[in-house]
Design an enzyme around this catalytic site. Sequence first.
Site, PDB file in Angstrom:
ATOM      1  N   SER A 137      16.705  73.047  44.412  1.00 47.03           N
ATOM      2  CA  SER A 137      17.226  72.637  43.106  1.00 47.03           C
ATOM      3  C   SER A 137      17.346  73.805  42.136  1.00 47.03           C
ATOM      4  O   SER A 137      16.591  74.784  42.222  1.00 47.03           O
ATOM      5  CB  SER A 137      16.300  71.569  42.505  1.00 47.03           C
ATOM      6  OG  SER A 137      14.976  72.049  42.430  1.00 47.03           O
TER       7      SER A 137
ATOM      8  N   GLN B  77      16.271  75.122  38.933  1.00 45.70           N
ATOM      9  CA  GLN B  77      14.984  74.770  38.350  1.00 45.70           C
ATOM     10  C   GLN B  77      14.439  75.908  37.505  1.00 45.70           C
ATOM     11  O   GLN B  77      14.953  77.032  37.518  1.00 45.70           O
ATOM     12  CB  GLN B  77      13.981  74.463  39.474  1.00 45.70           C
ATOM     13  CG  GLN B  77      13.776  75.633  40.435  1.00 45.70           C
ATOM     14  CD  GLN B  77      12.862  75.281  41.599  1.00 45.70           C
ATOM     15  OE1 GLN B  77      11.722  75.696  41.640  1.00 45.70           O
ATOM     16  NE2 GLN B  77      13.378  74.507  42.557  1.00 45.70           N
TER      17      GLN B  77
ATOM     18  N   HIS C 180      10.245  77.044  35.792  1.00 45.42           N
ATOM     19  CA  HIS C 180       8.831  76.699  35.714  1.00 45.42           C
ATOM     20  C   HIS C 180       8.337  76.929  34.290  1.00 45.42           C
ATOM     21  O   HIS C 180       8.633  77.962  33.685  1.00 45.42           O
ATOM     22  CB  HIS C 180       8.024  77.547  36.692  1.00 45.42           C
ATOM     23  CG  HIS C 180       8.559  77.477  38.094  1.00 45.42           C
ATOM     24  ND1 HIS C 180       8.637  76.296  38.795  1.00 45.42           N
ATOM     25  CD2 HIS C 180       9.062  78.427  38.903  1.00 45.42           C
ATOM     26  CE1 HIS C 180       9.167  76.536  39.992  1.00 45.42           C
ATOM     27  NE2 HIS C 180       9.435  77.820  40.079  1.00 45.42           N
TER      28      HIS C 180
ATOM     29  N   LYS D 195       3.719  78.914  36.206  1.00 44.62           N
ATOM     30  CA  LYS D 195       4.012  79.208  37.605  1.00 44.62           C
ATOM     31  C   LYS D 195       4.965  80.398  37.739  1.00 44.62           C
ATOM     32  O   LYS D 195       6.038  80.270  38.332  1.00 44.62           O
ATOM     33  CB  LYS D 195       4.618  77.961  38.271  1.00 44.62           C
ATOM     34  CG  LYS D 195       4.707  78.041  39.797  1.00 44.62           C
ATOM     35  CD  LYS D 195       5.503  76.861  40.326  1.00 44.62           C
ATOM     36  CE  LYS D 195       5.744  76.982  41.822  1.00 44.62           C
ATOM     37  NZ  LYS D 195       6.643  75.952  42.336  1.00 44.62           N
TER      38      LYS D 195
ATOM     39  N   GLU E  94       6.407  83.500  39.624  1.00 46.99           N
ATOM     40  CA  GLU E  94       6.409  83.627  41.080  1.00 46.99           C
ATOM     41  C   GLU E  94       7.223  84.835  41.530  1.00 46.99           C
ATOM     42  O   GLU E  94       7.987  85.414  40.764  1.00 46.99           O
ATOM     43  CB  GLU E  94       6.945  82.347  41.729  1.00 46.99           C
ATOM     44  CG  GLU E  94       8.392  82.031  41.394  1.00 46.99           C
ATOM     45  CD  GLU E  94       8.838  80.668  41.919  1.00 46.99           C
ATOM     46  OE1 GLU E  94       7.993  79.764  42.045  1.00 46.99           O
ATOM     47  OE2 GLU E  94      10.037  80.501  42.170  1.00 46.99           O
TER      48      GLU E  94
ATOM     49  N   HIS F 176      16.566  79.349  38.261  1.00 46.14           N
ATOM     50  CA  HIS F 176      16.786  79.935  39.583  1.00 46.14           C
ATOM     51  C   HIS F 176      16.936  78.836  40.627  1.00 46.14           C
ATOM     52  O   HIS F 176      16.595  77.671  40.389  1.00 46.14           O
ATOM     53  CB  HIS F 176      15.627  80.864  39.977  1.00 46.14           C
ATOM     54  CG  HIS F 176      14.293  80.172  40.049  1.00 46.14           C
ATOM     55  ND1 HIS F 176      13.549  79.880  38.931  1.00 46.14           N
ATOM     56  CD2 HIS F 176      13.571  79.701  41.108  1.00 46.14           C
ATOM     57  CE1 HIS F 176      12.426  79.273  39.287  1.00 46.14           C
ATOM     58  NE2 HIS F 176      12.414  79.141  40.601  1.00 46.14           N
TER      59      HIS F 176
ATOM     60  N   ARG G 283      13.526  70.311  37.104  1.00 47.07           N
ATOM     61  CA  ARG G 283      14.786  70.376  37.867  1.00 47.07           C
ATOM     62  C   ARG G 283      15.954  69.823  37.069  1.00 47.07           C
ATOM     63  O   ARG G 283      15.781  68.916  36.259  1.00 47.07           O
ATOM     64  CB  ARG G 283      14.668  69.562  39.167  1.00 47.07           C
ATOM     65  CG  ARG G 283      13.590  70.050  40.110  1.00 47.07           C
ATOM     66  CD  ARG G 283      13.525  69.166  41.360  1.00 47.07           C
ATOM     67  NE  ARG G 283      12.483  69.626  42.262  1.00 47.07           N
ATOM     68  CZ  ARG G 283      11.212  69.254  42.201  1.00 47.07           C
ATOM     69  NH1 ARG G 283      10.834  68.394  41.269  1.00 47.07           N
ATOM     70  NH2 ARG G 283      10.324  69.722  43.054  1.00 47.07           N
TER      71      ARG G 283
ATOM     72  N   LYS H  16      16.126  64.716  43.799  1.00 45.84           N
ATOM     73  CA  LYS H  16      14.874  64.383  43.106  1.00 45.84           C
ATOM     74  C   LYS H  16      15.131  64.117  41.621  1.00 45.84           C
ATOM     75  O   LYS H  16      16.215  64.367  41.102  1.00 45.84           O
ATOM     76  CB  LYS H  16      13.868  65.528  43.260  1.00 45.84           C
ATOM     77  CG  LYS H  16      13.389  65.736  44.691  1.00 45.84           C
ATOM     78  CD  LYS H  16      12.363  66.858  44.751  1.00 45.84           C
ATOM     79  CE  LYS H  16      11.872  67.066  46.177  1.00 45.84           C
ATOM     80  NZ  LYS H  16      10.895  68.167  46.266  1.00 45.84           N
TER      81      LYS H  16
END
Length: 440
Positions: A127, A129, A131, A154, A156, A294, A313, A319
């Site tokens: 997706s 999305q 964070h 989050k 990453e 991203h 998302r 979802k």
Amino acid sequence: METGLEKNHQGGGGLKRLRCSVQNYDWGKKGTEGSEVARLYELNSGSDLELEEKKPFAEFWMGTHGSGPSFVVESGVENGDSIGSGSMSLKEWILKNPNVLGDRVLDKWGCDLPFLFKVLSVAKALSIQAHPDKELAKVLHKLQPNRYKDDNHKPEMALAITEFEALCGFISIEELKGVLRDVPEIVELVGSAEANQVLQIHEQDHEEKVKSVLRSAFTQLMSASQEITAEAISKLKTRLYMESKIRQLTGKEQLVLQLEKQYPGDIGVISAFFLNYVKLNSGEALYLGANEPHAYLYGECIECMATSDNVVRAGLTPKLRDTQTLCSMLTYKQGFPEILKGFPLSPYITRYLPPFDEFEVDRCILPRGASTVFPAIPGPSIFLVMVGDGAMCAGSSKDVVMEGDVLFAPANSEISVSTASELHLYRAGVNSRFFQTLRW
């Protein structure tokens, strides 16, 4: 007979072998498609496990997050035992042995690992999305605990194992002006007034004005109705197929047609035009801060992040979406993201240092007959053996390790590694800059 990996477990010393969890998300590669996640999970779980070949194997989790915990294999627990059978979760074990984290990590993050280590096998786009940062994560977790499972941020990093493709961050305003001129379907969705605002931006305009205009256009796009979106994508698809007969489509145009096959009629298909299309070679990495849009597209990577599973998302997904939250939380920074190539820690070890305290990743490619040392650090580490076999020593403990093995190393452990064949290892640990900035 006890091996070195099983010694000293009462005091938390020595290496600990871990049994790890897998996530079977829809976008993962199937076992029959050569999923690295499926291979590692099968090896890590023991020879008795028979994988469902047609099931997608998306993520291999190594750490303490409750959605996919790892378990410590103690003496008397055979390799073939099911995950968690007769063994303690890594989180429970750390609670009983807090000294394994080291004082500085314990003081900053409490009795838990601050990072979550993963391998991803991506067959189709994840997706679009972002964070949340810590402040927003706390709010979202409090308001919607079923959707946002924890209150942590989050940040990453993705380190490519194979060639790896992603969408990441917004393209520059100059590039976006080109998109609006070349993709009439976007103008239909955002409206000519919004499009003109973007086209009228000048280089000397204040950064906040530029971000405001971009935010307005992107929010308008992502908020378009399903009916209007599907119609615009249908027009886009027809136009690109016609134009492909007389010219070579751009990489982004080809990507958009590919995304349309994966997620027909999804607004994420068109929003890809707003984002940078990034292709990583093996050994290159990309880091993603909080509130940056991203979507991973294809390939296999090592991923490391703060211990969280918070995702907001808004496209390319069946979802639940939270478009309003996503559009309001983004930073709207523009420009191509920084690609990390790492720096040599030693002849065989490359280190990747993102600008986050929680984690760093080392990549170790050890040729036949070679040996190397991971110096002792004041925080914990998790090692993954990706390819080959060899020996790992920590103090007086020594054991043979092979692909699929995951090992926890306590703080202040010097780890020496050797191989008679060839060995590919990855290590996740707390960012070494964190320890340099804390002087006791």
